[in-house]
Write a protein that holds these residues in place. Structure first.
Motif, short mmCIF file in Angstrom:
data_model
loop_
_atom_site.label_atom_id
_atom_site.label_comp_id
_atom_site.label_asym_id
_atom_site.label_seq_id
_atom_site.Cartn_x
_atom_site.Cartn_y
_atom_site.Cartn_z
N UNK A 1 85.42 41.84 -13.04
CA UNK A 1 84.28 41.00 -12.65
C UNK A 1 82.97 41.61 -13.14
N UNK A 2 82.84 42.92 -13.06
CA UNK A 2 81.58 43.57 -13.45
C UNK A 2 81.27 43.40 -14.93
N UNK A 3 82.30 43.23 -15.76
CA UNK A 3 82.05 43.02 -17.20
C UNK A 3 81.37 41.68 -17.45
N UNK A 4 81.50 40.74 -16.51
CA UNK A 4 80.90 39.43 -16.69
C UNK A 4 79.38 39.44 -16.64
N UNK A 5 78.80 40.46 -16.01
CA UNK A 5 77.33 40.51 -15.89
C UNK A 5 76.70 40.65 -17.27
N UNK A 6 77.13 41.68 -18.02
CA UNK A 6 76.57 41.85 -19.37
C UNK A 6 77.12 40.83 -20.35
N UNK A 7 78.26 40.21 -20.02
CA UNK A 7 78.77 39.15 -20.87
C UNK A 7 77.86 37.93 -20.83
N UNK B 1 91.45 34.95 -23.47
CA UNK B 1 90.36 33.98 -23.65
C UNK B 1 89.01 34.63 -23.35
N UNK B 2 88.97 35.43 -22.30
CA UNK B 2 87.72 36.12 -21.98
C UNK B 2 87.35 37.11 -23.08
N UNK C 1 78.45 45.05 -27.17
CA UNK C 1 79.55 45.78 -27.81
C UNK C 1 80.12 46.84 -26.87
N UNK C 2 79.22 47.58 -26.20
CA UNK C 2 79.68 48.60 -25.25
C UNK C 2 80.42 47.94 -24.09
N UNK C 3 79.90 46.81 -23.63
CA UNK C 3 80.54 46.08 -22.54
C UNK C 3 81.92 45.57 -22.95
N UNK C 4 82.06 45.18 -24.21
CA UNK C 4 83.35 44.71 -24.70
C UNK C 4 84.39 45.84 -24.68
N UNK D 1 84.33 48.38 -22.67
CA UNK D 1 84.62 48.55 -21.25
C UNK D 1 85.59 47.48 -20.77
N UNK D 2 85.39 46.24 -21.23
CA UNK D 2 86.29 45.14 -20.86
C UNK D 2 87.71 45.41 -21.35
N UNK D 3 87.83 45.87 -22.59
CA UNK D 3 89.16 46.15 -23.14
C UNK D 3 89.90 47.19 -22.30
N UNK D 4 89.18 48.22 -21.86
CA UNK D 4 89.80 49.25 -21.03
C UNK D 4 90.27 48.63 -19.70
N UNK D 5 89.39 47.83 -19.07
CA UNK D 5 89.75 47.20 -17.79
C UNK D 5 90.94 46.25 -17.96
#
Length: 241
Positions: A17-23, A92-93, A216-219, A221-225
């Motif tokens: 969910x937290x990755x959605x903020x910077x997304x 998809x995300x 890019x950094x958030x992406x 982080x998303x991949x790790x999550x």
């Protein structure tokens, strides 16, 4: 015990969910800055009509539903026929992350070209305002991919008693993204000369590159999550979702 297990499920979803903020922050940044660009561009459409600067946002609103319809009617059914399953929400995300970041690259390149033309000619309307359409279209496509993906993920993974809460979390991170964008723009204005009152004296393209870097950094982080997250036995998303 049921409440404890439900709480564990929610906690496991918090990193995603937290990755959605910077997304969603690039969308908020676009909504804040594209009007400033449009005001310095050629908005004439024929001899008697000038396109209102804020109305260019319509292209984002047009491309988002068109993309959703195209994906639901053609792309996702084709994917399902080829693979035997509906595209998982995490994939998809992830695609949405890439497309949204790409919109920031296009925004930076267009702004760089606009600045170069403005400084070379000394005029503020040498480029057509329709140069802004690609960046608005791309971010609209990105939103059409990631928002339904996030809604599907939280709805299918949240406990049955908390389905409505899971759906509301998407709106929550979108709202937080607008606060983050305001804080980011304020920080840039205080710390740099990228956003002066006259944007032809600044470097708005650098702001877009900064947001691209954050995306890019958030992406990553998303991949790790996403890598560590395991579906609750719902890896297949039905076509109705």
């Amino acid at each position: 015990m049921r409440q404890v297990e439900d709480l564990k499920i929610v906690i496991r979803l918090v990193p995603l969910w937290s990755t959605g903020i910077l997304l969603s922050t690039p969308l908020a940044i676009q909504a804040s800055l594209f009007v400033l660009q449009a005001l310095t561009m050629d908005r004439r459409l024929g001899p008697h009509f000038t396109v209102p600067a804020a109305s260019m946002l319509i292209f984002l609103l047009i491309f988002t539903p068109i993309t959703i319809i195209f994906l639901d009617r053609f792309v996702y059914p084709a994917w399902q026929k080829l693979t035997g399953r509906f595209p998982p929400p995490l994939q998809r995300i992830g695609i949405g992350h890439v497309v949204v970041a790409l919109s920031m690259v296009v925004s930076a390149l267009v702004e760089s070209k606009r600045l170069k033309e403005a400084r070379k000619t000394g005029s503020t309307d040498t480029m057509s305002v329709f140069w802004l359409v690609p960046q608005l279209a791309i971010i609209g496509i990105g939103e059409a991919i990631q928002l339904p993906g996030n809604s599907t993920l939280f709805y299918q993974e949240f406990p049955a008693e908390l389905k409505s809460t899971g759906t509301a979390l998407v709106s929550l991170f979108v709202g937080l993204a607008y606060y983050v964008s305001v804080a980011l723009v304020s920080l840039v204005r205080r710390s740099t000369r990228w956003l002066p009152d006259d944007i032809n004296d600044g470097r708005m393209d650098s702001v877009y590159w900064l947001v691209f870097g954050l995306a890019a950094v958030n992406f990553v982080y998303y991949l790790v999550c996403a890598w560590f997250y395991k579906y609750r036995g719902l890896a297949k998303v039905s076509a109705e979702n």
